[in-house]
Design a protein around this motif. Structure first.
Motif, PDB file in Angstrom:
ATOM      1  N   ASN A  79       5.799  10.610  23.140  1.00 42.48           N
ATOM      2  CA  ASN A  79       4.848  11.339  23.982  1.00 42.48           C
ATOM      3  C   ASN A  79       3.429  10.799  23.823  1.00 42.48           C
ATOM      4  OD1 ASN A  79       6.918  12.964  24.870  1.00 42.48           O
ATOM      5  ND2 ASN A  79       6.548  14.566  23.359  1.00 42.48           N
TER       6      ASN A  79
ATOM      7  N   ARG B 278       2.613   7.747  23.020  1.00 40.75           N
ATOM      8  CA  ARG B 278       2.557   6.451  23.687  1.00 40.75           C
ATOM      9  C   ARG B 278       2.389   6.619  25.198  1.00 40.75           C
ATOM     10  NH1 ARG B 278       7.397   4.964  23.112  1.00 40.75           N
ATOM     11  NH2 ARG B 278       7.285   4.799  20.854  1.00 40.75           N
ATOM     12  N   LYS B 279       3.067   7.623  25.773  1.00 40.09           N
ATOM     13  CA  LYS B 279       2.943   7.863  27.216  1.00 40.09           C
ATOM     14  C   LYS B 279       1.538   8.336  27.584  1.00 40.09           C
ATOM     15  CE  LYS B 279       7.797   9.003  28.118  1.00 40.09           C
ATOM     16  NZ  LYS B 279       8.730  10.067  28.538  1.00 40.09           N
ATOM     17  N   ARG B 280       0.938   9.217  26.748  1.00 38.34           N
ATOM     18  CA  ARG B 280      -0.419   9.691  27.024  1.00 38.34           C
ATOM     19  C   ARG B 280      -1.440   8.575  26.891  1.00 38.34           C
ATOM     20  NH1 ARG B 280       1.419  14.283  24.084  1.00 38.34           N
ATOM     21  NH2 ARG B 280       0.398  13.477  22.185  1.00 38.34           N
TER      22      ARG B 280
ATOM     23  N   ALA C 279      -0.924   5.437  27.429  1.00 37.41           N
ATOM     24  CA  ALA C 279      -0.770   4.425  28.481  1.00 37.41           C
ATOM     25  C   ALA C 279      -1.647   4.736  29.693  1.00 37.41           C
ATOM     26  CB  ALA C 279       0.693   4.347  28.896  1.00 37.41           C
ATOM     27  N   ALA C 280      -1.997   6.009  29.879  1.00 33.88           N
ATOM     28  CA  ALA C 280      -2.842   6.360  31.026  1.00 33.88           C
ATOM     29  C   ALA C 280      -4.279   5.899  30.855  1.00 33.88           C
ATOM     30  CB  ALA C 280      -2.802   7.872  31.240  1.00 33.88           C
ATOM     31  N   PHE C 281      -4.742   5.662  29.591  1.00 27.61           N
ATOM     32  CA  PHE C 281      -6.136   5.262  29.336  1.00 27.61           C
ATOM     33  C   PHE C 281      -6.297   3.759  29.137  1.00 27.61           C
ATOM     34  CE2 PHE C 281      -5.598   9.620  27.838  1.00 27.61           C
ATOM     35  CZ  PHE C 281      -6.632  10.257  28.510  1.00 27.61           C
TER      36      PHE C 281
END
Length: 350
Positions: free
Chosen positions: A276, A278-280, A282-284
């Motif tokens: 989770n 890593r997914k958050r 990736a947006a930045f």
């Protein structure tokens, strides 16, 4: 003489014997009498009633029990007008109709039997009660042998001619021979043609549409490959205890087992948390800048070179036109006054 007697005997044998019932009646050829019309029954035709009690019984499915229980007073009231007794047995799941002393019409018991058939086949009670009228009939079309998982019967109501047409439409639809909409179009055209008295005795085939069946490719059912037959049963799968014995978990104490389960749960939670996170993150992450020189393809370079060449040619043409426009015509045109006078030609003496 003997030959003549034999011929007379043959003629007598060839003639059909007519009894008193075969004599022509005065109403047989009367055009004002409609022999196909079903007259309404008059109770005065059978004042004594029925000599024996006739009864019919029909079973109904369980899902119809609640509806029949609610609609049974309507059915009972309708049958009582014709002198028919009815009974709803919820224990056996059956409906029964029988004649009484008040029954006068001998055919009404058959109509009551058809009413039970319609009620057991999910026909609403107000619609099914119409079968008690003399001009209304019913037909049960069996489709269980034509199609699978689509029901076993189709209940229809109407006149004898209409029932024949409906049976044909249903059978063609189930057998995928012709779509019902084509039958309906044909029936509508026949209705319009029947209104024209000039075409009453003519053949209507030339007016009716002819539909051709299109061959639609059907999906091929994949046949499962049959495994080779072996007389031996398949090997027995290991049980949960066998798996614990192999891994050694069976010999651990209860505390160690609970600690191991807790450790596995923590590892799964840690993996889920990391995923989770890593997914958050990736947006930045900013996207990579791509150099414009590398974005140009060979086609774009070729087009740019062609455009530059055409611009050079146009510039050259424009300069040539500009030089031509700046030409001073005055330099080529001399004033008549400034022209030098021509000397007269001297005549030479001869």
């Amino acid at each position: 003489m003997d030959g003549g007697g034999d011929s007379l005997d043959v003629e007598k044998k060839g003639k059909k014997h007519k009894g008193k019932h075969d004599k022509p009646k005065p109403w047989d050829e009367d055009p004002n009498i409609d022999h196909w019309k079903v007259e309404k029954f008059d109770p005065s035709w059978n004042e004594t009633g029925m000599l024996e009690v006739s009864s019919f019984s029909t079973l109904f499915p369980q899902y119809r029990e609640k509806y029949l229980q609610e609609a049974w007073p309507i059915v009972k009231r309708a049958l009582k007008e014709h002198g028919i007794a009815c009974e709803l047995n919820l224990v056996e799941g059956s409906m029964t109709v029988s004649t009484t002393r008040k029954t006068r019409d001998p055919y009404i018991i058959v109509k009551a039997r058809d009413l039970l058939k319609l009620l057991s086949r999910s026909v609403p009670a107000p619609q099914a009660i119409k079968i008690l009228n003399d001009e209304m009939n019913c037909d049960i079309v069996k489709i269980g042998n034509l199609v699978r998982n689509k029901g076993n019967t189709v209940a229809t109501m109407g006149s004898f001619k209409g029932l024949k047409q409906v049976r044909r439409i249903v059978e063609d639809c189930i057998q995928n021979a012709q779509h019902p909409v084509y039958h309906i179009k044909t029936l509508l055209m026949k209705r319009e043609l029947a209104k024209n008295p000039a075409l009453a005795n003519e053949n209507w085939d030339r007016f009716l549409p002819k539909f051709k069946k299109k061959n639609v490719k059907q999906r091929k059912v994949k046949s499962k490959e049959k495994k080779p037959y072996t007389p031996f049963p398949p090997p027995q799968q290991p049980s949960k205890i066998d798996l614990q014995l192999e891994s050694g978990e069976y010999f651990l104490s209860d505390k160690k087992k609970s600690d191991k389960k807790w450790q596995e749960r923590l590892e799964k939670q840690a993996e889920k948390t990391a995923e989770n996170k890593r997914k958050r993150a990736a947006a930045f992450v900013p996207p990579k800048e791509i150099n414009s020189n590398y974005m140009k393809s060979d086609n774009e370079t070729h087009d740019a070179a062609a455009i530059a060449k055409s611009l050079k040619e146009k510039t050259k043409e424009f300069k040539n036109h500009e030089k031509h426009d700046n030409i001073k015509f005055e330099s080529y045109i001399h004033n008549a006054e400034n022209r030098p006078e021509k000397k007269p030609k001297s005549s030479k003496p001869i």
